[in-house]
Design an enzyme around this catalytic site. Structure first.
Site, short mmCIF file in Angstrom:
data_model
loop_
_atom_site.label_atom_id
_atom_site.label_comp_id
_atom_site.label_asym_id
_atom_site.label_seq_id
_atom_site.Cartn_x
_atom_site.Cartn_y
_atom_site.Cartn_z
CG HIS C 187 64.16 35.61 23.04
ND1 HIS C 187 63.45 36.11 24.10
CD2 HIS C 187 64.32 36.65 22.18
CE1 HIS C 187 63.17 37.39 23.89
NE2 HIS C 187 63.69 37.75 22.72
NE ARG C 200 62.67 42.31 20.62
CZ ARG C 200 62.82 41.08 21.08
NH1 ARG C 200 62.57 40.05 20.29
NH2 ARG C 200 63.22 40.86 22.32
CG ASP C 209 67.53 52.34 33.49
OD1 ASP C 209 67.90 51.15 33.56
OD2 ASP C 209 67.05 52.83 32.45
CB THR C 248 53.41 47.30 29.72
OG1 THR C 248 54.02 46.08 30.12
CG2 THR C 248 53.12 47.26 28.23
#
Lengths: 265, 265, 265, 265, 265
Positions: C187, C200, C209, C248
């Site tokens: 990844h 990032r 959550d 998103t």
């Protein structure tokens, strides 16, 4: 405080609704509708709108009188049971369970309810329909089980009612009648210890809404009901259930007058 | 600024609510309700409506006095814990956790809450119920683990509370008691390092709502709580969980007076 | 036209907010909060209500002054970044990204924001929390990759921000640390070509959550960001992702004054 | 009746919008934006609010003039296509398709649209973004197919537009480029019979929203379009599609003046 | 009471709508539209808004006159059937089924309906489209089955209508035509016992909305319809159905005048 309001409310209501209640309404054959196959059961769930809470008590009472009027009027054609869901179920304040020989009669009641001064404050949270039918698998059960199933639930108040809609998977229906019967026997076996404290009624829904079954329960012992559901989750047949609840409706059984008294607050 | 408003609010509230607070209410046996099996726990989540924000401070304070009144009045029959979710959870401002020996008592509190001047501004975001029960699997755990489980959580403030509803898969319930016990032992093992900093309480929900369990946590170290959940996601039993959260409720533990002070702003 | 309104707005705002801005607020250590592990990041997304659009410009400006006040006041305790989502994301107008050493501090900011005259027009569209942590898998990566990961993103404006919430499957967590590390290396390898143009930041969410991770990106080249995501969808680790986005969030990075100017229109 | 209203509306509008339309706006290079790779396409779907229907015709016309103004003004920077969805799609009245070299420019248009007197009546039903790119698989297709793909769609009005958002499964992206190319060849083969009557445009979305692709179609023969979709459902590649539609947007292509005329009613 | 209101309503309506009803409208060829392939069917479902219930009877009647006007006017171009869903379906009061040779004509009717004084009270609950086509699999069925399929449903009132939207899985479309035909033969076989009491019509939807099929039924015997659906759930083809209902629409067939009479209450 409750009792005083109660008295005022009832006085007003009985006064206001006299035009309806005066003429003695013949009631539909309630026993038959609740016991026989081929009867349609409708579960109509409503939320009260925001305005309801802001009405003056006198305005609320006047509107509740129209609820009483509509219910009394339609009791000639359909049976109407009422449940208070507020505080126990999500987004749902009141449940009407209606039994009729034809769904049109239930629709007529609900149309008149919605058109009434009370009904204008109702927001539909959901409506489900089912049909009562003769037992599907029981005829093939062992004699002992058949005898056990005749157990009558203990007399006395059963204040809680629970409604659980169910949808089975395509795999379930694809199994032959025999394999389904075997699994239903295991399922039924799990319910035997609870026959005394949990009353149960089954409605078949396929095609009438997005369900296959509506299961309706009454009990005074919610802990027993919880144990019953836990037992049912452990049998093989449960693997073929693709919807169980969603929503689970939990409420308290109420007479028309009790509902009116509570909503008058 | 907060402190000044605080004083005004409290003065007003204590004045306004005197009719209730004057008569010393006997409180329900809180210790027993929070510790024993066979108790019903209700988690009622509310959002404040748009109008609330537009009320004059004095109107808000008058309404909050009715909240205080209802809570005080029902503390004779149920325990009531309060949490501020606003800012930490989605679409949820306040959480009431209610313990009672009968769900009807919790319903009565919630009905009176909703009918109060404060309650008219509440919109139900969700309600869940569970039952406390004796440990299911623990009796078969190794003695060392049983001893470890007696670890008492560290004293001191635990400002954060988290509620995670859980539903297991049909596969889980289909496993035998023994296989489930083995997996729950692994699950329990993962929780041991966090017993000191994370308090935990379990409610059994099957049949009472669309869940199987409600898990309730209190902590002062959210990072530890995060690590605990991460550990639980890594054990085998987690593969049989089909709902975990959705919603996860995160809030801060508040006294009635703190809630009133915050909402008065 | 924009510039004229801009001037009026700023004049008014700076005038109105003087009580707050006059006293030089000590700012929280922004560098530390944005770089260190053990920090809580909150992403609070809001929609403006219908009334906002109908306010007179002067009323809007007065309310925006309260936004400025609240933000300035809390910058002593938390860092606050703002993003304009309107036009680029569904049902979301503004995003606040808040970093704090304790979630309570973020809650306090959000409570004050909601209580402000501006906040009364906000409707919560969602709130997510995550924790910054030391890299989990990177310590075991090859030296060359570790060196590559030190690439600093190109200086200059990065006007676009994207937030993608992520939930992994139970299978992912059930894999051993080693197998997960191997997949995370693949990844990471896919991200190397984009280190220069896409910034990032990772937040760990399990238990806080309904997510496992919140990924946050900044870029001036959305096409590069698209290619990066496409690359990440092609590695094995993506098979273990059960939520990617939904929602998103895509928006533009804005200063407090820019947000105020835009919302004043 | 339509024509009379039409005339009044247009007179008023052309009058009202003169400040904008007077200065000849240079239009962005529409041909280039609609044909080249590296262009961002935004699909913004709106519902008109309840108030819109209650406005006086003159008020509606005045507001529509601001729509015209905003669209004219931004045509210097972005291309704007409009579609009437009302009556054909769920919860959606109008669709704007915007092409720009930078998403910021589309955001600026949508911000100005929402701030306009007309925009205050719009409720966002959804927004999606995609990027145009050079064909991914076509370079490897057989020569005959490449030639076939050059077929130009028949000239003439294509009144219907359909937008279908698509998300592929992780499995799809996990396949090698070669296997994907082979399946896309089969997919493309299925589309050849419809090249003449169904125009198609593809946008790549990964990372820009919760989709992988946005497919856009125009046709005068909806029956052909239906047959095309049916053919695409039958090829192997469709097994790797995890979202197809949801929502499917169906509407009619409209000029700015036609939209204004219809909404003025 | 109903009949008195009925008379008043009808008097008023016929008076009010004279401008439209006076000129004898040529009706579209209803027989052809309902029987032939290549026709578009639109199912538009609406909820009445809260204001509707609060209107004075006279205002309701004036608005219903505009419904009558719009329907009469468009009957030259499309066929319009109406159904009362209130009380029988969730969140849906009225269903319009429209047949047209072009979807644009159905859109024009729905636009005019929404613009009418009555339409301003309608909230769209959903809209679905389908195309009638020649039987797909029947040509290959055995001769006996083909003969059976010619059974005409019993004459007489069929008061109930049910609409069930269907989406098939990718696996279904991936099967060859032959295997699908074999399964559809089994499916058709299950429907034979119900041809007399349940009328059925099929619409093909792929690409026109998020469905593959819309199935429409009329019956006077809901119990038979329930049995039919149960039979269809038991055949192999049902395993390839990924949406069946959701929503299932159940209502009563009504003439325009009956709908008007009911809604006038």
């Amino acid at each position: 405080m409750r009792t005083r309001l109660h008295t005022i409310a009832l006085l007003l209501i009985w006064g206001l609704v006299s035009p309806w209640t005066f003429s003695a309404h013949a009631e539909v054959d309630r026993e038959r509708l609740l016991a026989e196959p081929g009867i349609y059961g409708t579960f109509a769930v409503f939320d009260l709108d925001d305005e309801w809470g802001r009405l003056e008590p006198s305005a609320r009472i006047a509107r509740l009188a129209t609820l009483k009027g509509v219910v009394e009027q339609h009791r000639e054609k359909v049976t109407i049971d009422m449940y208070l869901l507020r505080g126990l179920s999500d987004h749902a304040d009141v449940l009407f369970r209606i039994h009729a020989t034809e769904l049109r009669k239930s629709q007529e009641f609900l149309l008149d309810l919605r058109s009434s001064q009370f009904g204008k404050h109702l927001k539909t949270a959901g409506v489900m329909h089912g049909l009562t039918k003769k037992p599907n698998y029981a005829p093939g059960f062992p004699e002992q089980m058949k005898a056990d199933l005749k157990t009558v639930s203990e007399p006395g108040e059963k204040p809680y009612a629970i409604v659980i809609p169910i949808r089975k998977s395509a795999e379930w229906w694809g199994l032959g009648q025999e394999r389904r019967a075997a699994m239903m026997q295991e399922h039924t076996d799990a319910t035997l210890p609870y026959l005394k404290t949990v009353k149960r009624k089954l409605y078949h829904s396929s095609g009438l809404d997005d369900l296959d079954f509506i299961t309706y329960f009454e009990t005074s012992k919610l802990e027993d009901f919880h144990s019953l559901v836990l037992s049912l989750e452990k049998v093989k047949e449960f693997h073929y259930t693709r919807q169980f609840g969603n929503p689970t409706l939990l409420g308290t059984v109420q007479s028309l007058d009790e509902i009116i008294e509570t909503l008058a607050q």
